[in-house]
Enzyme design. Structure first.
Site, PDB file in Angstrom:
ATOM      1  N   SER A 157      86.201  55.255 105.538  1.00  0.00           N
ATOM      2  CA  SER A 157      84.817  55.167 106.010  1.00  0.00           C
ATOM      3  C   SER A 157      83.986  54.145 105.246  1.00  0.00           C
ATOM      4  CB  SER A 157      84.132  56.536 105.925  1.00  0.00           C
ATOM      5  OG  SER A 157      83.839  56.870 104.589  1.00  0.00           O
ATOM      6  N   LYS A 195      79.689  57.797  99.580  1.00  0.00           N
ATOM      7  CA  LYS A 195      78.871  57.216 100.644  1.00  0.00           C
ATOM      8  C   LYS A 195      77.698  56.442 100.048  1.00  0.00           C
ATOM      9  CE  LYS A 195      80.982  58.924 104.314  1.00  0.00           C
ATOM     10  NZ  LYS A 195      82.204  59.221 103.573  1.00  0.00           N
TER      11      LYS A 195
END
Length: 236
Positions: A157, A195
């Site tokens: 991701s 993230k």
């Protein structure tokens, strides 16, 4: 080494089996561990099964057998309710110039031994790990001051930020972050993910660097910063 949640669930299942002769339902497990959804219980059950503590019996509803309990070395340091866990524990790597500690099997005086604390998801959040497995040798000038640790990246991701599956993320331990920082975020005290951190009004956004993944918007009380990415260690 079990996480606090894994240990609590194993203990709860074992006690219920002794008392009633049948394991608790997933709803009972969810309520006992104060989790928001049964998906967290599924992850914990899978982790306990993979580590050999329980066995799910096929073709039988609610059929769980406790195979073993952890010895003293496999128990969390504090398993009582209300204990605030940290996904990263232990003695972390510190830069101590002019005599940095060399890594295992590495006698380069310009390197520092940084503990590898487990795996971090760059994808769907995975259960936070708290065990130190080994160390890696990192140039001291990469780290700067403070405490540091490394986490093995799992998932894709963050590929557009140059973070690949299998990379070792070098993290500076910190509990605060600025908008735009790439962070280790602990979600609901049980899942960790790598993230980009941003504030959106009263909420926190955890942004992937891959269009195939969605941004997660969460209230601040569900997110705890465990550190900021300062570099990557990659083997070719």
């Amino acid at each position: 080494m079990l996480t606090r949640k894994q240990f609590e669930l194993l203990k709860f299942i074992n006690e219920r089996l002794k008392e009633a002769g049948v394991p608790p339902s997933f709803d009972e497990m969810k309520d006992a561990l104060d989790l928001r959804s049964k998906s967290g219980i599924h992850r914990l059950i899978t982790a306990l099964e993979e580590r050999g503590f329980i066995r799910r019996l096929p073709n039988r509803a609610r059929a769980i057998e406790v195979i073993k309990l952890p010895d003293t070395g496999g128990m969390p340091g504090n398993s009582r309710r209300g204990f605030t866990p940290s996904v990263i524990e232990g003695n972390l790597g510190k830069v101590r110039p002019p005599s940095p500690t060399p890594a295992e099997d590495d006698h380069d005086r310009g390197s520092v031994a940084v503990p590898v604390m487990g795996r971090i998801a760059a994808g769907t959040p995975i259960e936070a790990l708290q065990s130190r497995s080994h160390t890696i040798s990192v140039p001291a000038d990469m780290l700067g001051s403070g405490e540091h640790y490394a986490l093995e990246v799992r998932g894709d991701s963050m590929v557009e930020a140059g973070i690949l599956d299998g990379d070792m993320a070098l993290i500076q331990k910190n509990d605060v972050a600025d908008t735009g920082d790439i962070v280790v975020a602990l979600i609901d005290e049980e899942e960790a993910t790598l993230k980009r951190f941003r504030r959106r009004g009263a909420s926190i956004a955890l942004e992937p660097a891959n269009a195939a993944y969605e941004v997660r918007i969460l209230p601040p009380n569900r997110v705890r910063i465990q550190g900021k990415l300062i570099g990557l260690y990659r083997k070719y």
